[in-house]
Design a protein around this motif. Sequence first.
Motif, PDB file in Angstrom:
ATOM      1  N   ARG A 106       0.871  -1.174   0.000  1.00  0.00           N
ATOM      2  CA  ARG A 106       0.000   0.000   0.000  1.00  0.00           C
ATOM      3  C   ARG A 106       0.907   1.223   0.000  1.00  0.00           C
ATOM      4  O   ARG A 106       1.877   1.283   0.763  1.00  0.00           O
ATOM      5  CB  ARG A 106      -0.910   0.021   1.223  1.00  0.00           C
ATOM      6  N   LEU A 107       0.601   2.163  -0.863  1.00  0.00           N
ATOM      7  CA  LEU A 107       1.326   3.423  -0.930  1.00  0.00           C
ATOM      8  C   LEU A 107       0.362   4.550  -0.589  1.00  0.00           C
ATOM      9  O   LEU A 107      -0.688   4.679  -1.227  1.00  0.00           O
ATOM     10  CB  LEU A 107       1.899   3.648  -2.338  1.00  0.00           C
ATOM     11  N   ASP A 108       0.698   5.344   0.409  1.00  0.00           N
ATOM     12  CA  ASP A 108      -0.072   6.541   0.747  1.00  0.00           C
ATOM     13  C   ASP A 108       0.711   7.732   0.223  1.00  0.00           C
ATOM     14  O   ASP A 108       1.882   7.919   0.576  1.00  0.00           O
ATOM     15  CB  ASP A 108      -0.280   6.648   2.250  1.00  0.00           C
ATOM     16  N   VAL A 109       0.062   8.534  -0.619  1.00  0.00           N
ATOM     17  CA  VAL A 109       0.750   9.601  -1.335  1.00  0.00           C
ATOM     18  C   VAL A 109       0.119  10.943  -0.996  1.00  0.00           C
ATOM     19  O   VAL A 109      -1.097  11.094  -1.022  1.00  0.00           O
ATOM     20  CB  VAL A 109       0.669   9.367  -2.867  1.00  0.00           C
ATOM     21  N   GLY A 110       0.968  11.915  -0.684  1.00  0.00           N
ATOM     22  CA  GLY A 110       0.533  13.291  -0.465  1.00  0.00           C
ATOM     23  C   GLY A 110       1.339  14.203  -1.379  1.00  0.00           C
ATOM     24  O   GLY A 110       2.559  14.045  -1.509  1.00  0.00           O
ATOM     25  N   LEU A 111       0.672  15.132  -2.044  1.00  0.00           N
ATOM     26  CA  LEU A 111       1.339  16.009  -2.999  1.00  0.00           C
ATOM     27  C   LEU A 111       1.358  17.450  -2.513  1.00  0.00           C
ATOM     28  O   LEU A 111       0.530  17.856  -1.686  1.00  0.00           O
ATOM     29  CB  LEU A 111       0.630  15.944  -4.361  1.00  0.00           C
ATOM     30  N   VAL A 112       2.294  18.213  -3.033  1.00  0.00           N
ATOM     31  CA  VAL A 112       2.359  19.644  -2.736  1.00  0.00           C
ATOM     32  C   VAL A 112       1.162  20.335  -3.390  1.00  0.00           C
ATOM     33  O   VAL A 112       0.429  19.734  -4.169  1.00  0.00           O
ATOM     34  CB  VAL A 112       3.681  20.260  -3.262  1.00  0.00           C
ATOM     35  N   ASN A 113       0.973  21.612  -3.090  1.00  0.00           N
ATOM     36  CA  ASN A 113      -0.087  22.369  -3.744  1.00  0.00           C
ATOM     37  C   ASN A 113       0.198  22.424  -5.245  1.00  0.00           C
ATOM     38  O   ASN A 113       1.321  22.683  -5.659  1.00  0.00           O
ATOM     39  CB  ASN A 113      -0.150  23.795  -3.194  1.00  0.00           C
ATOM     40  N   GLY A 130      -4.014  19.963  -0.170  1.00  0.00           N
ATOM     41  CA  GLY A 130      -4.524  18.779   0.528  1.00  0.00           C
ATOM     42  C   GLY A 130      -4.686  17.586  -0.391  1.00  0.00           C
ATOM     43  O   GLY A 130      -5.541  16.734  -0.171  1.00  0.00           O
ATOM     44  N   ILE A 131      -3.860  17.505  -1.423  1.00  0.00           N
ATOM     45  CA  ILE A 131      -3.978  16.425  -2.407  1.00  0.00           C
ATOM     46  C   ILE A 131      -3.390  15.146  -1.826  1.00  0.00           C
ATOM     47  O   ILE A 131      -2.244  15.116  -1.403  1.00  0.00           O
ATOM     48  CB  ILE A 131      -3.255  16.785  -3.710  1.00  0.00           C
ATOM     49  N   SER A 132      -4.207  14.107  -1.803  1.00  0.00           N
ATOM     50  CA  SER A 132      -3.721  12.824  -1.299  1.00  0.00           C
ATOM     51  C   SER A 132      -4.528  11.695  -1.931  1.00  0.00           C
ATOM     52  O   SER A 132      -5.651  11.891  -2.381  1.00  0.00           O
ATOM     53  CB  SER A 132      -3.834  12.759   0.223  1.00  0.00           C
ATOM     54  N   PHE A 133      -3.915  10.542  -1.956  1.00  0.00           N
ATOM     55  CA  PHE A 133      -4.583   9.326  -2.425  1.00  0.00           C
ATOM     56  C   PHE A 133      -3.772   8.128  -1.954  1.00  0.00           C
ATOM     57  O   PHE A 133      -2.625   8.279  -1.519  1.00  0.00           O
ATOM     58  CB  PHE A 133      -4.751   9.311  -3.959  1.00  0.00           C
TER      59      PHE A 133
END
Length: 119
Positions: free
Chosen positions: A49-56, A111-114
Amino acid sequence: MKAKLIVNGLDISRVIRENGLKQSEIQRLGRSVITLDGTLYQTQTVKRRLDVGLVNLRDDGWYAVEQALATRPASVTYVDDSLGERTALFYVVSPTAAAKTVRGGHTWFGGISFALEER
């Protein structure tokens, strides 16, 4: 080794925020048997499982990521903590983003995440 995350051909490695890529194991199809002498035998299928958060991101950047996530399951190339670089199919879980501000005719998303769960 440099972190790498390519989803359906789109390289998003450069827009991962600090501490924004977390790997974990998920267990599927676990089975256990206890024999008459009390010995426990267990087996399970372990997936990533990969939890990914991105910058604005500006609107065009977010829409490109969103379009890459739309093809499911997604072909993902990444650097696995224990196996090194690999490519596998992943299901996309809960992509979220919030329109943060509008500047210069562009909307910025934060708040970009997936999450990605191996097939």
